[in-house]
Design an enzyme around this catalytic site. Structure first.
Site, PDB file in Angstrom:
ATOM      1  N   TYR A 144     -11.969  -0.400  45.980  1.00 57.95           N
ATOM      2  CA  TYR A 144     -12.793   0.689  45.435  1.00 57.95           C
ATOM      3  C   TYR A 144     -12.683   0.674  43.924  1.00 57.95           C
ATOM      4  O   TYR A 144     -11.589   0.568  43.371  1.00 57.95           O
ATOM      5  CB  TYR A 144     -12.302   2.029  45.983  1.00 57.95           C
ATOM      6  CG  TYR A 144     -13.076   3.232  45.471  1.00 57.95           C
ATOM      7  CD1 TYR A 144     -14.420   3.417  45.791  1.00 57.95           C
ATOM      8  CD2 TYR A 144     -12.457   4.181  44.660  1.00 57.95           C
ATOM      9  CE1 TYR A 144     -15.126   4.517  45.330  1.00 57.95           C
ATOM     10  CE2 TYR A 144     -13.155   5.296  44.194  1.00 57.95           C
ATOM     11  CZ  TYR A 144     -14.497   5.455  44.528  1.00 57.95           C
ATOM     12  OH  TYR A 144     -15.192   6.550  44.075  1.00 57.95           O
ATOM     13  N   ASP A 238      -8.559  -4.000  37.979  1.00 59.16           N
ATOM     14  CA  ASP A 238      -8.770  -2.553  38.051  1.00 59.16           C
ATOM     15  C   ASP A 238      -7.427  -1.916  38.413  1.00 59.16           C
ATOM     16  O   ASP A 238      -6.997  -1.946  39.563  1.00 59.16           O
ATOM     17  CB  ASP A 238      -9.833  -2.215  39.093  1.00 59.16           C
ATOM     18  CG  ASP A 238     -10.069  -0.708  39.196  1.00 59.16           C
ATOM     19  OD1 ASP A 238      -9.336   0.061  38.540  1.00 59.16           O
ATOM     20  OD2 ASP A 238     -10.984  -0.309  39.937  1.00 59.16           O
ATOM     21  N   LYS A 266      -6.221   7.766  36.358  1.00 61.25           N
ATOM     22  CA  LYS A 266      -5.137   8.463  37.049  1.00 61.25           C
ATOM     23  C   LYS A 266      -3.896   8.726  36.176  1.00 61.25           C
ATOM     24  O   LYS A 266      -3.947   9.619  35.351  1.00 61.25           O
ATOM     25  CB  LYS A 266      -4.824   7.746  38.362  1.00 61.25           C
ATOM     26  CG  LYS A 266      -6.087   7.727  39.245  1.00 61.25           C
ATOM     27  CD  LYS A 266      -5.948   7.308  40.668  1.00 61.25           C
ATOM     28  CE  LYS A 266      -7.246   7.579  41.413  1.00 61.25           C
ATOM     29  NZ  LYS A 266      -7.949   6.447  41.955  1.00 61.25           N
TER      30      LYS A 266
HETATM   31  C1  LIG Z   1      -9.515   6.174  41.810  1.00 59.57           C
HETATM   32  C2  LIG Z   1      -9.998   4.814  41.495  1.00 59.57           C
HETATM   33  C3  LIG Z   1     -11.167   4.600  40.745  1.00 59.57           C
HETATM   34  C4  LIG Z   1     -12.094   5.717  40.354  1.00 59.57           C
HETATM   35  O1  LIG Z   1     -11.509   6.613  39.495  1.00 59.57           O
HETATM   36  P1  LIG Z   1     -12.125   8.110  39.365  1.00 59.57           P
HETATM   37  O2  LIG Z   1     -11.292   8.747  38.317  1.00 59.57           O
HETATM   38  O3  LIG Z   1     -11.994   8.723  40.728  1.00 59.57           O
HETATM   39  O4  LIG Z   1     -13.539   7.955  38.967  1.00 59.57           O
HETATM   40  C5  LIG Z   1     -11.483   3.303  40.383  1.00 59.57           C
HETATM   41  N1  LIG Z   1     -10.701   2.268  40.732  1.00 59.57           N
HETATM   42  C6  LIG Z   1      -9.586   2.424  41.465  1.00 59.57           C
HETATM   43  C7  LIG Z   1      -8.749   1.245  41.805  1.00 59.57           C
HETATM   44  C8  LIG Z   1      -9.200   3.701  41.891  1.00 59.57           C
HETATM   45  O5  LIG Z   1      -8.098   3.849  42.647  1.00 59.57           O
END
Ligand SMILES: *Cc1c(COP(=O)(O)O)cnc(C)c1O
Length: 428
Positions: A144, A238, A266
């Site tokens: 994701y 990511d 995060k």
């Molecule tokens: C949570 C997450 C996102 C998206 O971040 P948001 O702050 O929810 O937009 C993108 N990449 C990874 C790996 C994530 O865990």
């Protein structure tokens, strides 16, 4: 445990907010029941509006590595709030936080702040495409990367939970540039490179946390790096979830493979809306206003959010040993779950990376998305409900990662294991 007030609050929310929530997974659709509405956090605990107290293994889906209401972060935020909420003009806190981060990584000279993980990844993708003058990208099934159009294809957790691997409203013309490969399967990546006229980048969660916790092998990451070099494509890690979570340097503290672009979110905002993407000076020089690739944000680098992030990252850097403690607790929790499952005669597989933990009700280790889908998610739903009713707050989907904070004490881990063992005996 009574949930009366939460049930009422959920009904009220439902009338004015789609599904009653502002992010789908919060609705508890995949595990059933009503989500507790939260009144406040206290260290490693969450307290809902009915007054129930839970040991919190979600920690706002990752950001709160120091738990709720950490006094250092609170103080930094209070100090900053008094000076004004936003200026839309540069502040020195942005530079300070950028410095703290770039000095940790040889491959990152500059970074830019945004307001969410989605925005960070979306911008990183545009940078990679603009830099290489190519359109196609490779992503992995089950990873994701936020909900931007190009990336909402077989996107794990939320999307998986709801059986909508992609979404109406995303034009096929856009996703045709997104080539899908299989996690931990280098041949599938090779095939994507061969099928395309030009790959701009490979984007990967080097420690996947959105199909459950499924780390990539070192060898797999090395081979992706080689393919990217061979074809002149960029490699994006990511690390929105794994950054400052799996280790201080995220995946880069664990693997020797070096990405070209890194995205964070995060933990970088300690609970405030912050994301960031960074790369070498050469790549970042292409970003507007230095270069020609446009990217912007009214609230980017918001001073309150920056001061929360700065307090958190500084505290992590002066206490790097906490990752060992956090991992010991994660390992102990997973050992406890394994003991419970064994006693109850049910199958479970577990894994940890730093302060991240994951488990599947499955009889074999999971290395990719299709294998993750083979878990007994019905059993997970039952486990989740019963854990919640006994004061343990786990992520409400079989495809999420759990988080330990420094406020999650050894006693809380032992308590959670005790409850899990009781609950597992009752599982069908
Ligand atoms: C949570 C997450 C996102 C998206 O971040 P948001 O702050 O929810 O937009 C993108 N990449 C990874 C790996 C994530 O865990």
């Amino acid at each position: 445990m009574k949930f009366n007030k939460s049930i009422e609050a959920f009904e009220e929310a439902y009338r004015v907010i789609p599904g009653g929530v502002d992010s789908p997974v919060r609705a508890f659709s995949s595990v059933g029941g009503t989500p507790p509405f939260i009144d406040r956090g206290e260290g490693g605990y969450l307290i809902d509006i009915d007054g129930n107290r839970y040991i919190d293994f979600v920690q706002s889906w990752g950001p709160l590595i120091f738990g709720h209401c950490d006094s250092d972060i609170e103080q930094a935020v209070e100090h900053s709030i008094k000076k004004g909420l936003s200026f839309g003009a540069p502040t020195t806190t942005e530079t300070e936080l950028a410095n703290e981060i770039v000095e940790m990584f040889d491959n990152i000279d500059k970074l830019r702040f945004v307001s969410s993980g989605t925005e960070a990844v979306m911008s990183a993708l545009r940078l990679a495409r603009g830099y290489t003058y190519r359109d196609d990208i490779i992503k992995f099934k089950g990873c994701y990367h936020g909900h931007s159009d190009s990336l909402l294809v077989q996107a794990g957790s939320g999307a998986t939970t709801f059986g909508t691997p992609s979404s109406p409203g995303v034009p096929a013309d856009l996703t045709k540039h997104t080539l899908l490969a299989t996690y931990n399967d280098i041949d599938s990546v090779k095939k994507c490179f061969e099928d395309s006229d030009g790959i701009a980048c490979v984007i990967i969660e080097p420690i996947a946390g959105n199909m459950g916790l499924v780390p990539a092998t070192d060898k797999f990451l090395e081979e992706i790096r080689e393919l990217c070099n061979e074809y002149g494509a960029l490699l994006i890690f990511d690390e929105v979830m794994s950054g400052f979570r799996a280790s201080l340097k995220g995946s880069q503290g664990i693997t020797t493979v070096t990405p070209d672009i890194v995205t964070w979110g995060k933990v970088i905002g300690a609970g405030m809306p912050v994301g960031a993407f960074g790369a070498s000076a050469k790549i970042m020089a292409r970003l507007s206003p230095e270069g020609d690739i446009y990217q912007a944000g009214t609230l980017s680098g918001n001073p309150i959010a920056m001061s929360a992030g700065l307090a958190s990252i500084k505290k992590l850097k002066v206490n790097p040993e906490i990752y060992e403690t956090l991992n010991q607790r994660a390992v102990r929790l997973m050992e406890g779950f394994e003991e419970g499952a064994k006693e109850a005669g049910i199958d479970i597989v577990t894994d940890t990376r730093g302060s991240m933990f994951g488990f599947f009700f499955s009889d074999k280790q999971v290395t990719n998305f299709d294998e993750a889908l083979e878990n007994n998610s019905k059993r997970f739903g039952e486990f989740h409900n019963k854990m919640l009713a006994n004061g343990i707050y786990l992520a409400c989907s079989a495809y999420e990662t759990g988080f330990i904070s420094t406020a999650t004490t050894d006693e809380m881990i032992e308590e959670s294991i005790k409850v899990a063992k009781e609950v597992m005996k009752e599982l069908r």
